[in-house]
Design a protein around this motif. Structure first.
Motif, PDB file in Angstrom:
ATOM      1  N   SER A 184       0.834  -1.205   0.000  1.00 40.00           N
ATOM      2  CA  SER A 184       0.000   0.000   0.000  1.00 40.00           C
ATOM      3  C   SER A 184       0.866   1.250   0.000  1.00 40.00           C
ATOM      4  N   GLY A 185       0.402   2.243  -0.739  1.00 43.36           N
ATOM      5  CA  GLY A 185       1.142   3.490  -0.850  1.00 43.36           C
ATOM      6  C   GLY A 185       0.703   4.516   0.177  1.00 43.36           C
ATOM      7  N   PRO A 186       1.420   5.629   0.229  1.00 42.20           N
ATOM      8  CA  PRO A 186       1.107   6.679   1.209  1.00 42.20           C
ATOM      9  C   PRO A 186      -0.326   7.198   1.093  1.00 42.20           C
ATOM     10  N   SER A 187      -0.838   7.344  -0.116  1.00 39.84           N
ATOM     11  CA  SER A 187      -2.204   7.853  -0.273  1.00 39.84           C
ATOM     12  C   SER A 187      -3.233   6.886   0.298  1.00 39.84           C
ATOM     13  N   ASP A 188      -2.982   5.588   0.134  1.00 45.54           N
ATOM     14  CA  ASP A 188      -3.902   4.592   0.698  1.00 45.54           C
ATOM     15  C   ASP A 188      -3.984   4.751   2.212  1.00 45.54           C
ATOM     16  N   LEU A 189      -2.821   4.880   2.841  1.00 43.23           N
ATOM     17  CA  LEU A 189      -2.763   4.964   4.296  1.00 43.23           C
ATOM     18  C   LEU A 189      -3.334   6.284   4.807  1.00 43.23           C
ATOM     19  N   ALA A 190      -3.058   7.384   4.113  1.00 41.64           N
ATOM     20  CA  ALA A 190      -3.493   8.703   4.559  1.00 41.64           C
ATOM     21  C   ALA A 190      -4.998   8.893   4.385  1.00 41.64           C
ATOM     22  N   ASN A 191      -5.577   8.261   3.392  1.00 42.42           N
ATOM     23  CA  ASN A 191      -6.994   8.450   3.101  1.00 42.42           C
ATOM     24  C   ASN A 191      -7.882   7.876   4.202  1.00 42.42           C
ATOM     25  N   PHE A 192      -7.531   6.714   4.722  1.00 41.78           N
ATOM     26  CA  PHE A 192      -8.405   6.018   5.674  1.00 41.78           C
ATOM     27  C   PHE A 192      -8.756   6.835   6.917  1.00 41.78           C
ATOM     28  N   PRO A 193      -7.781   7.351   7.678  1.00 40.21           N
ATOM     29  CA  PRO A 193      -8.164   8.067   8.902  1.00 40.21           C
ATOM     30  C   PRO A 193      -8.965   9.331   8.629  1.00 40.21           C
ATOM     31  N   VAL A 194      -8.623  10.048   7.571  1.00 39.64           N
ATOM     32  CA  VAL A 194      -9.338  11.290   7.257  1.00 39.64           C
ATOM     33  C   VAL A 194     -10.790  10.981   6.905  1.00 39.64           C
ATOM     34  N   GLN A 195     -10.992  10.024   6.011  1.00 41.27           N
ATOM     35  CA  GLN A 195     -12.352   9.682   5.597  1.00 41.27           C
ATOM     36  C   GLN A 195     -13.151   9.061   6.737  1.00 41.27           C
ATOM     37  N   THR A 196     -12.525   8.199   7.506  1.00 37.65           N
ATOM     38  CA  THR A 196     -13.222   7.506   8.592  1.00 37.65           C
ATOM     39  C   THR A 196     -13.669   8.473   9.677  1.00 37.65           C
ATOM     40  N   ASP A 197     -12.748   9.301  10.142  1.00 38.34           N
ATOM     41  CA  ASP A 197     -13.119  10.217  11.211  1.00 38.34           C
ATOM     42  C   ASP A 197     -14.004  11.344  10.697  1.00 38.34           C
ATOM     43  N   GLY A 198     -13.852  11.734   9.435  1.00 33.15           N
ATOM     44  CA  GLY A 198     -14.767  12.715   8.848  1.00 33.15           C
ATOM     45  C   GLY A 198     -16.185  12.173   8.782  1.00 33.15           C
ATOM     46  N   ALA A 199     -16.312  10.913   8.376  1.00 31.88           N
ATOM     47  CA  ALA A 199     -17.636  10.274   8.328  1.00 31.88           C
ATOM     48  C   ALA A 199     -18.220  10.149   9.735  1.00 31.88           C
ATOM     49  N   MET A 200     -17.366   9.837  10.709  1.00 33.29           N
ATOM     50  CA  MET A 200     -17.836   9.739  12.094  1.00 33.29           C
ATOM     51  C   MET A 200     -18.386  11.085  12.556  1.00 33.29           C
ATOM     52  N   ALA A 201     -17.700  12.155  12.230  1.00 37.84           N
ATOM     53  CA  ALA A 201     -18.165  13.486  12.633  1.00 37.84           C
ATOM     54  C   ALA A 201     -19.505  13.808  11.976  1.00 37.84           C
ATOM     55  N   MET A 202     -19.659  13.457  10.705  1.00 34.54           N
ATOM     56  CA  MET A 202     -20.923  13.721  10.011  1.00 34.54           C
ATOM     57  C   MET A 202     -22.057  12.892  10.608  1.00 34.54           C
ATOM     58  N   ARG A 203     -21.789  11.645  10.908  1.00 38.77           N
ATOM     59  CA  ARG A 203     -22.833  10.803  11.489  1.00 38.77           C
ATOM     60  C   ARG A 203     -23.242  11.320  12.865  1.00 38.77           C
ATOM     61  N   HIS A 204     -22.253  11.773  13.628  1.00 38.93           N
ATOM     62  CA  HIS A 204     -22.563  12.328  14.939  1.00 38.93           C
ATOM     63  C   HIS A 204     -23.432  13.572  14.801  1.00 38.93           C
ATOM     64  N   SER A 205     -23.125  14.428  13.838  1.00 33.77           N
ATOM     65  CA  SER A 205     -23.957  15.624  13.643  1.00 33.77           C
ATOM     66  C   SER A 205     -25.367  15.221  13.214  1.00 33.77           C
ATOM     67  N   GLY A 206     -25.484  14.133  12.453  1.00 36.17           N
ATOM     68  CA  GLY A 206     -26.803  13.642  12.059  1.00 36.17           C
ATOM     69  C   GLY A 206     -27.604  13.126  13.240  1.00 36.17           C
ATOM     70  N   LEU A 207     -26.944  12.443  14.168  1.00 39.27           N
ATOM     71  CA  LEU A 207     -27.631  11.989  15.384  1.00 39.27           C
ATOM     72  C   LEU A 207     -28.085  13.182  16.209  1.00 39.27           C
ATOM     73  N   ARG A 208     -27.245  14.197  16.279  1.00 45.28           N
ATOM     74  CA  ARG A 208     -27.650  15.414  16.992  1.00 45.28           C
ATOM     75  C   ARG A 208     -28.878  16.022  16.321  1.00 45.28           C
ATOM     76  N   LEU A 209     -28.871  16.051  15.019  1.00 47.91           N
ATOM     77  CA  LEU A 209     -29.980  16.637  14.265  1.00 47.91           C
ATOM     78  C   LEU A 209     -31.297  15.926  14.592  1.00 47.91           C
ATOM     79  N   VAL A 210     -31.298  14.607  14.542  1.00 47.45           N
ATOM     80  CA  VAL A 210     -32.518  13.829  14.814  1.00 47.45           C
ATOM     81  C   VAL A 210     -32.940  13.960  16.276  1.00 47.45           C
ATOM     82  N   ASN A 211     -31.971  13.959  17.196  1.00 47.97           N
ATOM     83  CA  ASN A 211     -32.301  14.027  18.623  1.00 47.97           C
ATOM     84  C   ASN A 211     -32.693  15.423  19.084  1.00 47.97           C
ATOM     85  N   GLU A 212     -32.083  16.448  18.546  1.00 50.27           N
ATOM     86  CA  GLU A 212     -32.337  17.810  19.014  1.00 50.27           C
ATOM     87  C   GLU A 212     -33.450  18.526  18.236  1.00 50.27           C
TER      88      GLU A 212
END
Length: 187
Positions: free
Chosen positions: A92-120
């Protein structure tokens, strides 16, 4: 198109992309009329712009090196905020490794904001009570709401509120904002 060039350099640099990769992406940048916007761009200029960007953000190459070290030691990369792990093939190359944490934690942040939206703001999602306002959804790093025009400002305020927060373990506050339009081109 300065914005297009800056965006390509920034995003591809975040993902450890090479100047050649950024150059190829920027050569495909078009305006709303479908016309190419970066006809005067060269590979040496792209490399110069990326070098300038990385000089301004010296933590980024150090971050990539940490990902490489973790991968070589464990065979996986861990997204720092969510703790999720992904195992990669040995070549695996540097781009493969760098992409995962950014996309994963970015998606986590979006999902969390969505849960806030539905709950609040449950009244925005309650069609059985006659108060649901329309279709809501997440697209990559954004939320959208297709609502009656008279509720557009309410939806915009709710999205902005729920996307502006500091996830647990983060040192920065995410800020959200929205635009109102009749179609994707407007926003």
């Amino acid at each position: 198109n300065r914005r297009g060039r800056t965006k390509a350099i920034t995003y591809l640099s975040l993902y450890a992309g090479t100047p050649k990769a950024a150059y190829s992406v920027m050569l495909q940048d078009t305006n709303r009329a479908g016309e190419l916007t970066n006809l005067g761009l060269t590979l040496p200029l792209t490399a110069k712009l990326q070098k300038k960007f990385l000089k301004a953000v010296p933590a980024l190459p150090r971050y990539w090196e940490g990902l490489r070290e973790e991968f070589e030691r464990t065979g996986c990369v861990t997204a720092p905020l969510s703790g999720l792990k992904r195992w990669f093939p040995k070549k695996s190359g540097p781009s493969d490794l760098a992409n995962f944490p950014v996309q994963t934690d970015g998606a986590m942040a979006m999902r969390h904001s969505g849960l806030r939206l539905v709950n609040e703001y449950p009244h925005l999602f309650a069609p059985q009570a006659g108060t649901g306002l329309g279709i809501w959804g997440q697209v990559h790093d954004a939320w959208y709401a297709c609502v009656p025009e008279e509720h557009a400002e309410e939806a915009q305020a709710a999205l902005t509120d729920c996307m502006t927060y500091r996830p647990a373990g983060w040192r920065v506050t995410l800020t959200g904002g929205g635009k109102i339009g009749k179609n994707w081109g407007d926003v």
